[in-house]
Design a protein around this motif. Sequence first.
Motif, PDB file in Angstrom:
ATOM      1  N   VAL A   1      -7.821   7.727   8.166  1.00 34.23           N
ATOM      2  CA  VAL A   1      -7.502   8.260   6.837  1.00 34.23           C
ATOM      3  C   VAL A   1      -7.296   7.126   5.841  1.00 34.23           C
ATOM      4  O   VAL A   1      -7.791   7.176   4.705  1.00 34.23           O
ATOM      5  N   GLY A   2      -6.574   6.084   6.256  1.00 35.65           N
ATOM      6  CA  GLY A   2      -6.278   4.971   5.368  1.00 35.65           C
ATOM      7  C   GLY A   2      -7.519   4.213   4.927  1.00 35.65           C
ATOM      8  O   GLY A   2      -7.715   3.954   3.733  1.00 35.65           O
ATOM      9  N   TYR A   3      -8.368   3.857   5.866  1.00 31.93           N
ATOM     10  CA  TYR A   3      -9.581   3.108   5.526  1.00 31.93           C
ATOM     11  C   TYR A   3     -10.531   3.916   4.654  1.00 31.93           C
ATOM     12  O   TYR A   3     -11.138   3.394   3.712  1.00 31.93           O
ATOM     13  N   ILE A   4     -10.660   5.205   4.965  1.00 27.00           N
ATOM     14  CA  ILE A   4     -11.570   6.040   4.177  1.00 27.00           C
ATOM     15  C   ILE A   4     -11.058   6.187   2.745  1.00 27.00           C
ATOM     16  O   ILE A   4     -11.822   6.029   1.785  1.00 27.00           O
ATOM     17  N   ALA A   5      -9.769   6.486   2.571  1.00 24.58           N
ATOM     18  CA  ALA A   5      -9.209   6.671   1.231  1.00 24.58           C
ATOM     19  C   ALA A   5      -9.278   5.385   0.419  1.00 24.58           C
ATOM     20  O   ALA A   5      -9.676   5.399  -0.756  1.00 24.58           O
TER      21      ALA A   5
ATOM     22  N   VAL B   1      -6.012  10.869  -2.104  1.00 27.12           N
ATOM     23  CA  VAL B   1      -6.180   9.411  -2.088  1.00 27.12           C
ATOM     24  C   VAL B   1      -4.828   8.725  -1.892  1.00 27.12           C
ATOM     25  O   VAL B   1      -4.707   7.756  -1.132  1.00 27.12           O
ATOM     26  N   ALA B   2      -3.800   9.239  -2.575  1.00 30.33           N
ATOM     27  CA  ALA B   2      -2.458   8.657  -2.446  1.00 30.33           C
ATOM     28  C   ALA B   2      -1.966   8.744  -1.002  1.00 30.33           C
ATOM     29  O   ALA B   2      -1.415   7.775  -0.460  1.00 30.33           O
ATOM     30  N   LEU B   3      -2.176   9.899  -0.374  1.00 32.90           N
ATOM     31  CA  LEU B   3      -1.776  10.050   1.025  1.00 32.90           C
ATOM     32  C   LEU B   3      -2.566   9.090   1.917  1.00 32.90           C
ATOM     33  O   LEU B   3      -2.046   8.582   2.914  1.00 32.90           O
ATOM     34  N   GLY B   4      -3.820   8.833   1.534  1.00 26.62           N
ATOM     35  CA  GLY B   4      -4.617   7.860   2.275  1.00 26.62           C
ATOM     36  C   GLY B   4      -4.039   6.461   2.181  1.00 26.62           C
ATOM     37  O   GLY B   4      -3.986   5.726   3.179  1.00 26.62           O
ATOM     38  N   PHE B   5      -3.574   6.074   0.990  1.00 27.35           N
ATOM     39  CA  PHE B   5      -2.943   4.769   0.831  1.00 27.35           C
ATOM     40  C   PHE B   5      -1.642   4.689   1.629  1.00 27.35           C
ATOM     41  O   PHE B   5      -1.325   3.645   2.204  1.00 27.35           O
ATOM     42  N   LEU B   6      -0.905   5.781   1.657  1.00 25.95           N
ATOM     43  CA  LEU B   6       0.311   5.812   2.465  1.00 25.95           C
ATOM     44  C   LEU B   6      -0.038   5.632   3.945  1.00 25.95           C
ATOM     45  O   LEU B   6       0.640   4.883   4.671  1.00 25.95           O
ATOM     46  N   ALA B   7      -1.095   6.294   4.390  1.00 32.09           N
ATOM     47  CA  ALA B   7      -1.527   6.166   5.784  1.00 32.09           C
ATOM     48  C   ALA B   7      -1.960   4.734   6.084  1.00 32.09           C
ATOM     49  O   ALA B   7      -1.620   4.168   7.131  1.00 32.09           O
TER      50      ALA B   7
ATOM     51  N   GLY C   1     -15.975  -1.271  -0.265  1.00 30.97           N
ATOM     52  CA  GLY C   1     -15.479   0.098  -0.141  1.00 30.97           C
ATOM     53  C   GLY C   1     -16.273   0.917   0.859  1.00 30.97           C
ATOM     54  O   GLY C   1     -15.702   1.632   1.689  1.00 30.97           O
ATOM     55  N   VAL C   2     -17.596   0.796   0.801  1.00 33.04           N
ATOM     56  CA  VAL C   2     -18.454   1.515   1.743  1.00 33.04           C
ATOM     57  C   VAL C   2     -18.165   1.044   3.170  1.00 33.04           C
ATOM     58  O   VAL C   2     -18.093   1.857   4.114  1.00 33.04           O
ATOM     59  N   ALA C   3     -17.974  -0.286   3.330  1.00 32.96           N
ATOM     60  CA  ALA C   3     -17.651  -0.823   4.658  1.00 32.96           C
ATOM     61  C   ALA C   3     -16.327  -0.263   5.160  1.00 32.96           C
ATOM     62  O   ALA C   3     -16.175   0.030   6.357  1.00 32.96           O
ATOM     63  N   GLY C   4     -15.358  -0.093   4.238  1.00 28.70           N
ATOM     64  CA  GLY C   4     -14.073   0.480   4.626  1.00 28.70           C
ATOM     65  C   GLY C   4     -14.210   1.919   5.080  1.00 28.70           C
ATOM     66  O   GLY C   4     -13.615   2.329   6.081  1.00 28.70           O
ATOM     67  N   VAL C   5     -15.001   2.689   4.334  1.00 21.72           N
ATOM     68  CA  VAL C   5     -15.236   4.079   4.729  1.00 21.72           C
ATOM     69  C   VAL C   5     -15.911   4.129   6.097  1.00 21.72           C
ATOM     70  O   VAL C   5     -15.523   4.914   6.976  1.00 21.72           O
TER      71      VAL C   5
ATOM     72  N   HIS D   1       0.817  -1.210   0.000  1.00 17.47           N
ATOM     73  CA  HIS D   1       0.000   0.000   0.000  1.00 17.47           C
ATOM     74  C   HIS D   1       0.856   1.267   0.000  1.00 17.47           C
ATOM     75  O   HIS D   1       0.479   2.274  -0.615  1.00 17.47           O
ATOM     76  N   LEU D   2       1.997   1.222   0.674  1.00 25.05           N
ATOM     77  CA  LEU D   2       2.907   2.370   0.621  1.00 25.05           C
ATOM     78  C   LEU D   2       3.380   2.616  -0.808  1.00 25.05           C
ATOM     79  O   LEU D   2       3.434   3.765  -1.274  1.00 25.05           O
ATOM     80  N   LEU D   3       3.699   1.541  -1.507  1.00 23.42           N
ATOM     81  CA  LEU D   3       4.168   1.679  -2.890  1.00 23.42           C
ATOM     82  C   LEU D   3       3.051   2.162  -3.812  1.00 23.42           C
ATOM     83  O   LEU D   3       3.291   2.969  -4.713  1.00 23.42           O
ATOM     84  N   ILE D   4       1.816   1.663  -3.588  1.00 21.72           N
ATOM     85  CA  ILE D   4       0.686   2.149  -4.385  1.00 21.72           C
ATOM     86  C   ILE D   4       0.502   3.646  -4.170  1.00 21.72           C
ATOM     87  O   ILE D   4       0.291   4.416  -5.111  1.00 21.72           O
TER      88      ILE D   4
END
Length: 272
Positions: free
Chosen positions: A201-205, A252-258, A166-170, A33-36
Amino acid sequence: MATSAGDKAEQAGDSASLEVFARGGLIAYGVVHLLIGWLALQIAWGTSASKSADPSGALRTVADHPFGQVLLWLVAVGLVALALWQASEAIWGYHNRDGAKRVRKQVTSTAKAVIYAALGFSAASVALSSGSSSSQSQQETTSGVLAWPAGHVIVVVTGLIIIGVGVAGVSKGVKKSFSEEIDTSSMPRAARKGVARLGQVGYIAKGVALVLVGGLLSYATLTFDPQEAPGLDGALQTILAQPFGRFLLTAVALGFLAFGLFAMLQSRYRRM
């Protein structure tokens, strides 16, 4: 005899060695996920178009570095161990839960096991130099399924399931329900707040990205154009094409990093 075999299998699912490998798998999952996130940032700011911002693109980034093949095999082993742990949870876990809640937890663990196993297989494929991009693989799979009887229904339902995930993740991020899965009692209060914020932040993004993937998949199927059914990379490119897309994609990218950092922290604090 059957009971004895089941007991042995359950003990294997709870073994200390599997837990160690599974925790290593959480680190690998976080790295992906950090790389994504990093690749998505590069796409957002036009610094790279050579790799897809999807799991296969992330894994190819690992492969391009010294000792990349070795690292990929370690990632593959860790993710498979993580899949086995989730499978054991789905089969033997959640005995303290009742009714619908237990079933929901078991279904969630099964889905996670499939995702981790698929990522592990992808890492092994890239290590063997036989992996294709996730978007390309999805398009090929979608085209094949559409040829089946009721294939369009199957693909649309799959898209709706992805949207549901996705909705469950948010929802998980907004409600901070992921806090049930980790034990951060040994952390200072400020650190606990920081970990909670990373998870949110990560789950929402990631949830937003999955909703977009599922929506695009369902739309492409209903318009009978499977070649327009993108994977995660296509979803991120769609975000980039919107007004202020560069900034939306950056968020979104920062969310994946988180999320990646949160997953790596889980390797230490996850309840297993």
